[in-house]
Design an enzyme around this catalytic site. Structure first.
Site, PDB file in Angstrom:
ATOM      1  N   HIS A   1     -33.538  13.362  15.192  1.00  0.00           N
ATOM      2  CA  HIS A   1     -33.957  12.341  16.396  1.00  0.00           C
ATOM      3  C   HIS A   1     -35.157  12.654  17.041  1.00  0.00           C
ATOM      4  O   HIS A   1     -35.189  14.247  17.511  1.00  0.00           O
ATOM      5  CB  HIS A   1     -32.394  12.164  17.666  1.00  0.00           C
ATOM      6  CG  HIS A   1     -32.337  11.513  18.208  1.00  0.00           C
ATOM      7  ND1 HIS A   1     -33.047  10.903  19.722  1.00  0.00           N
ATOM      8  CD2 HIS A   1     -31.448   9.744  18.416  1.00  0.00           C
ATOM      9  CE1 HIS A   1     -32.811   9.757  19.845  1.00  0.00           C
ATOM     10  NE2 HIS A   1     -31.767   8.791  19.674  1.00  0.00           N
TER      11      HIS A   1
ATOM     12  N   ASP B   1     -25.356   7.696  14.081  1.00  0.00           N
ATOM     13  CA  ASP B   1     -24.837   7.466  12.665  1.00  0.00           C
ATOM     14  C   ASP B   1     -24.161   7.950  11.490  1.00  0.00           C
ATOM     15  O   ASP B   1     -24.238   7.350  10.996  1.00  0.00           O
ATOM     16  CB  ASP B   1     -26.347   6.901  12.363  1.00  0.00           C
ATOM     17  CG  ASP B   1     -26.591   5.746  13.523  1.00  0.00           C
ATOM     18  OD1 ASP B   1     -26.721   4.984  14.182  1.00  0.00           O
ATOM     19  OD2 ASP B   1     -28.198   5.755  13.575  1.00  0.00           O
TER      20      ASP B   1
HETATM   21  N1  CMC Z   1     -34.661  14.441   6.859  1.00  0.00           N
HETATM   22  C1  CMC Z   1     -35.900  15.008   6.897  1.00  0.00           C
HETATM   23  N2  CMC Z   1     -36.342  16.021   7.205  1.00  0.00           N
HETATM   24  C2  CMC Z   1     -36.433  15.041   8.782  1.00  0.00           C
HETATM   25  C3  CMC Z   1     -35.303  14.714   9.720  1.00  0.00           C
HETATM   26  C4  CMC Z   1     -34.837  13.989   8.485  1.00  0.00           C
HETATM   27  N3  CMC Z   1     -33.385  12.616   8.504  1.00  0.00           N
HETATM   28  N4  CMC Z   1     -36.045  13.506  10.340  1.00  0.00           N
HETATM   29  C5  CMC Z   1     -37.322  14.585  10.467  1.00  0.00           C
HETATM   30  N5  CMC Z   1     -37.557  15.023   9.841  1.00  0.00           N
HETATM   31  C6  CMC Z   1     -38.564  16.169   9.632  1.00  0.00           C
HETATM   32  C7  CMC Z   1     -39.835  15.490   9.367  1.00  0.00           C
HETATM   33  O1  CMC Z   1     -39.923  15.599   8.046  1.00  0.00           O
HETATM   34  C8  CMC Z   1     -40.779  16.348  10.059  1.00  0.00           C
HETATM   35  O2  CMC Z   1     -41.315  16.923   9.158  1.00  0.00           O
HETATM   36  P1  CMC Z   1     -42.789  17.778   9.393  1.00  0.00           P
HETATM   37  O3  CMC Z   1     -42.969  19.034  10.637  1.00  0.00           O
HETATM   38  O4  CMC Z   1     -42.265  19.413   8.220  1.00  0.00           O
HETATM   39  O5  CMC Z   1     -43.975  17.022   9.164  1.00  0.00           O
HETATM   40  C9  CMC Z   1     -40.185  17.275  11.288  1.00  0.00           C
HETATM   41  O6  CMC Z   1     -38.486  16.769  11.246  1.00  0.00           O
HETATM   42  C10 CMC Z   1     -40.265  16.118  12.072  1.00  0.00           C
HETATM   43  O7  CMC Z   1     -39.976  14.480  12.358  1.00  0.00           O
HETATM   44  P2  CMC Z   1     -40.668  12.863  13.010  1.00  0.00           P
HETATM   45  O8  CMC Z   1     -40.547  11.901  11.635  1.00  0.00           O
HETATM   46  O9  CMC Z   1     -42.108  13.515  13.552  1.00  0.00           O
HETATM   47  O10 CMC Z   1     -39.931  13.121  14.259  1.00  0.00           O
HETATM   48  P3  CMC Z   1     -39.614  11.847  15.492  1.00  0.00           P
HETATM   49  O11 CMC Z   1     -39.118  12.221  16.128  1.00  0.00           O
HETATM   50  O12 CMC Z   1     -40.879  10.846  14.811  1.00  0.00           O
HETATM   51  O13 CMC Z   1     -38.376  10.754  13.968  1.00  0.00           O
HETATM   52  C11 CMC Z   1     -36.894   9.742  13.395  1.00  0.00           C
HETATM   53  C12 CMC Z   1     -37.272  11.003  14.622  1.00  0.00           C
HETATM   54  C13 CMC Z   1     -35.380   9.464  13.956  1.00  0.00           C
HETATM   55  C14 CMC Z   1     -37.102   8.848  13.212  1.00  0.00           C
HETATM   56  C15 CMC Z   1     -36.457  10.840  12.329  1.00  0.00           C
HETATM   57  O14 CMC Z   1     -35.834  12.187  11.962  1.00  0.00           O
HETATM   58  C16 CMC Z   1     -35.327  10.034  11.278  1.00  0.00           C
HETATM   59  O15 CMC Z   1     -36.169   8.926  10.305  1.00  0.00           O
HETATM   60  N6  CMC Z   1     -33.961  10.092  10.452  1.00  0.00           N
HETATM   61  C17 CMC Z   1     -33.479   9.594  10.070  1.00  0.00           C
HETATM   62  C18 CMC Z   1     -32.895   7.796  10.146  1.00  0.00           C
HETATM   63  C19 CMC Z   1     -32.339   8.064  11.233  1.00  0.00           C
HETATM   64  O16 CMC Z   1     -30.832   8.927  11.271  1.00  0.00           O
HETATM   65  N7  CMC Z   1     -32.485   7.934  12.931  1.00  0.00           N
HETATM   66  C20 CMC Z   1     -31.334   7.438  13.720  1.00  0.00           C
HETATM   67  C21 CMC Z   1     -31.497   8.191  15.440  1.00  0.00           C
HETATM   68  S1  CMC Z   1     -30.214   7.908  16.152  1.00  0.00           S
HETATM   69  C22 CMC Z   1     -29.894   6.361  16.141  1.00  0.00           C
HETATM   70  C23 CMC Z   1     -30.911   5.571  17.409  1.00  0.00           C
HETATM   71  O17 CMC Z   1     -31.006   5.663  18.276  1.00  0.00           O
HETATM   72  O18 CMC Z   1     -32.209   4.292  16.931  1.00  0.00           O
END
Ligand code: CMC
Length: 430
Positions: free
Chosen positions: A311, A369
C-alpha cells in the site's frame, strides 16, 4: 490549520525564500509552497504525489506506520463493531454519528430514494450482456445527471445534498441491476422495509419465483465491507473526484470519474485481481506451488505482483485487512466453508509472504483487498462485480470529499504543472 514555523529554501546562487509550515491534528506538517512559483519562477516536481498534500481535510486520517485509520476521528475498529454503514455515511457526510432522531431522518431519506427512474433499465439494455460491470457502472452513474437534472448544480448546497442522498440510495439498486442484467434474471425492485445492506442482498440474489430469506451474518459481513471501504483520504479515485469536480461539473459526473479510476487493478480492481491470483495458484498446484509463485513475484524481470499486498500509505498491517480477516472467518463458518481451499491457500500465502525478507524489507503487508475478495465470493458475489461493490461503498467518501472541497473558500480548479522534456521549439520544414 495552524502555522508551526518556517521552512527556508536555498536555490540558485545563494538566494533563499521562506515558506510557512502548518500542522494539523495528526500527521506530518506541510510546507505551504503556494507562492513558490511567484517567488522563484520554479515548480515543485512530485510525480505520483509522494510528498504532496493536495488539500487540507477533516474527514479521514491514516497513520500508515501504525496501521491506523480514523473517520472523523473515530477508529475504524470501533465503527466496524458498533455502527452500521448508514451511521458511517452520516458521519462522513455531516461530520458526526447521528443521534436517534438524526438517524431516523437520514435512514428515511436514503430509503425513500432507492428506486431509480424506470427509463434507466432501457438505458441498461443498451449494453452487451457480457459487459464488465464496471463499464456498466461508469455509464449508469454518469447517466444519472440526465435522469435527475434537478440536482446537478454543484454550487447549490441543497442540490448537492439531494444528489448525495440519491447516489447513496441508488448505488445498490444500480449495482444489482448491472449484475441481474449480466445473468439474464429479472430486475428486483428495492424493498424499503429492509436495512440498506439486506435490501442490496435481496436485489442481488432474490428471484420473483421464490421467497428470499435474509441471512443476518452475511448482511452484517457486507455492511462491514461497505464501512471499511467508505473513505480512505486522498487516494487516486478520491483525488480524481476532487479534480473532476474542481471544474464545476455536476456531482454525478464527478462520481462517475471516481468509478472509472477505481476500476484499475492497482486500486479498486485489486480485490478481483487478488482472487484471480488465488485461483491461478490453486489451478497450478495450490499450496505446494506458493514458493514458485513467490519467486516469480520477487523476480524483477517478471511483472507479477502479489495482489492484495502493499500500500502506498500503510507500511504496517492494513487495519481494514485485520477486520476483513475476522469477517472472512465468520462468513466461512456460517456457510460451512471453514475448510475452503481458497481461504486456506490465502492464509498460507499470507504467512509465507509475511516471513519473507523481500516483503519484510519493503514493508509489504496484506491490504483490505486480500480478504475482501474471499468474503464476497463466499457471499455469492461474482468476481467481476467486486470493484462495483467497492464503488458502491466509496461513493459516500467521494461525496464527502467533494462537498468539503466546494465549501472551502480557498478552492480553485485543480491544475498541476509539468517539467517539459519534449522537443525544443522547431520549425515545420515544408
Ligand atoms: N508485490 C510485489 N512487490 C511489490 C508489491 C506487491 N504487491 N507492492 C510493492 N512491491 C514492491 C515494488 O516492486 C517495489 O520494489 P523495489 O523497491 O524493489 O522496486 C517496492 O515494493 C515499492 O513499491 P511501489 O510500487 O513503489 O509502491 P507504491 O506505493 O507505488 O504502490 C501499490 C502501492 C498498492 C500500487 C502496490 O503495492 C501494488 O501494486 N500492490 C498490489 C495491488 C494492490 O493490492 N492494490 C490495492 C491497494 S489497497 C486498496 C486501495 O486502497 O485501493
Amino acid at each position: 490549520m495552524k502555522e508551526t514555523g518556517k521552512a527556508t529554501l536555498t536555490y540558485g546562487d545563494g538566494k533563499s525564500v521562506e515558506f510557512p509550515t502548518y500542522g494539523g491534528s495528526h500527521g506530518p506538517d506541510v510546507i505551504d509552497i503556494r507562492k513558490l512559483y511567484a517567488q522563484t519562477g520554479m515548480f515543485t516536481y512530485d510525480p505520483g504525489f509522494l510528498s504532496t498534500a493536495s488539500c487540507n481535510s477533516t474527514i479521514t486520517f491514516i497513520d500508515g506506520d501504525k496501521g491506523e485509520l480514523l473517520y472523523r476521528g473515530y477508529p475504524i475498529e470501533q465503527l466496524a463493531a458498533k455502527c452500521d454503514f448508514l451511521d458511517v455515511c452520516h458521519l462522513l457526510l455531516f461530520g458526526d454519528l447521528p443521534d436517534a432522531t438524526q438517524r431516523k431522518d437520514f435512514v428515511s431519506r436514503v430509503t425513500n430514494h432507492t428506486m431509480v427512474h424506470e427509463q434507466m433499465q432501457f438505458f441498461l439494455r443498451g449494453f452487451r450482456r457480457d459487459a464488465h460491470p464496471m463499464s456498466v457502472m461508469t455509464g449508469l452513474i454518469g447517466a444519472l445527471s440526465a435522469f435527475y437534472p434537478d440536482s446537478i448544480n454543484l454550487h447549490d448546497a441543497k442540490q448537492r445534498e439531494i444528489s448525495a442522498i440519491r447516489l447513496i440510495a441508488k448505488l445498490p439498486t444500480l449495482t444489482a441491476m448491472a449484475y441481474k442484467y449480466t445473468v439474464g434474471q429479472p430486475l428486483i425492485y428495492p424493498r424499503n422495509d429492509l436495512s440498506y445492506s439486506a435490501n442490496f442482498m435481496r436485489m442481488m440474489f432474490a428471484v420473483p419465483a421464490e421467497e428470499y430469506k435474509v441471512n443476518e451474518v452475511l448482511v452484517r459481513a457486507l455492511d462491514r465491507i461497505f464501512i471499511l471501504h467508505a473513505d480512505h483520504e486522498q487516494n487516486a479515485s478520491t483525488s480524481t473526484v476532487r479534480l473532476c469536480a474542481s471544474s464545476g461539473t455536476n456531482p454525478f459526473a464527478a462520481i462517475a470519474a471516481g468509478v472509472a479510476c477505481l476500476w484499475g487493478p492497482a486500486h479498486g480492481g485489486a480485490n478481483e485481481a487478488a482472487l484471480n491470483m488465488l485461483y491461478d495458484i490453486q489451478k497450478n498446484g495450490g499450496v505446494e506451488k506458493i514458493g514458485e509463485f513467490i519467486a516469480q513475484v520477487k523476480d524483477k524481470n517478471s511483472s507479477v505482483r502479489l495482489m492484495g499486498f502493499g500500500h502506498r500509505v500503510y507500511k504496517n498491517y492494513d487495519p481494514r485487512a485485520k477486520l476483513m480477516r475476522e469477517t472472512c472467518h465468520e462468513v466461512l463458518n456460517e456457510l460451512g466453508l471453514g475448510n475452503d481451499p481458497l481461504f486456506k491457500l490465502a492464509m498460507a500465502l499470507e504467512k509465507i509472504a509475511l516471513e519473507d525478507d523481500y516483503f519484510v524489507q519493503r514493508k509489504l503487508y496484506p491490504n483490505v483487498d486480500f480478504y475482501s475478495g474471499i468474503v464476497q465470493k463466499a457471499i455469492g458475489i461474482p468476481v467481476p462485480l467486486f470493484t462495483a461493490i467497492f464503488a458502491l461503498a466509496r461513493t459516500v467518501g467521494w461525496i464527502a470529499q467533494l462537498n468539503e472541497m466546494i465549501a472551502d473558500p480557498e478552492y480553485k480548479i485543480g491544475r498541476p504543472r509539468q517539467l517539459y522534456t519534449g522537443a525544443a521549439r522547431r520549425d515545420v520544414k515544408r
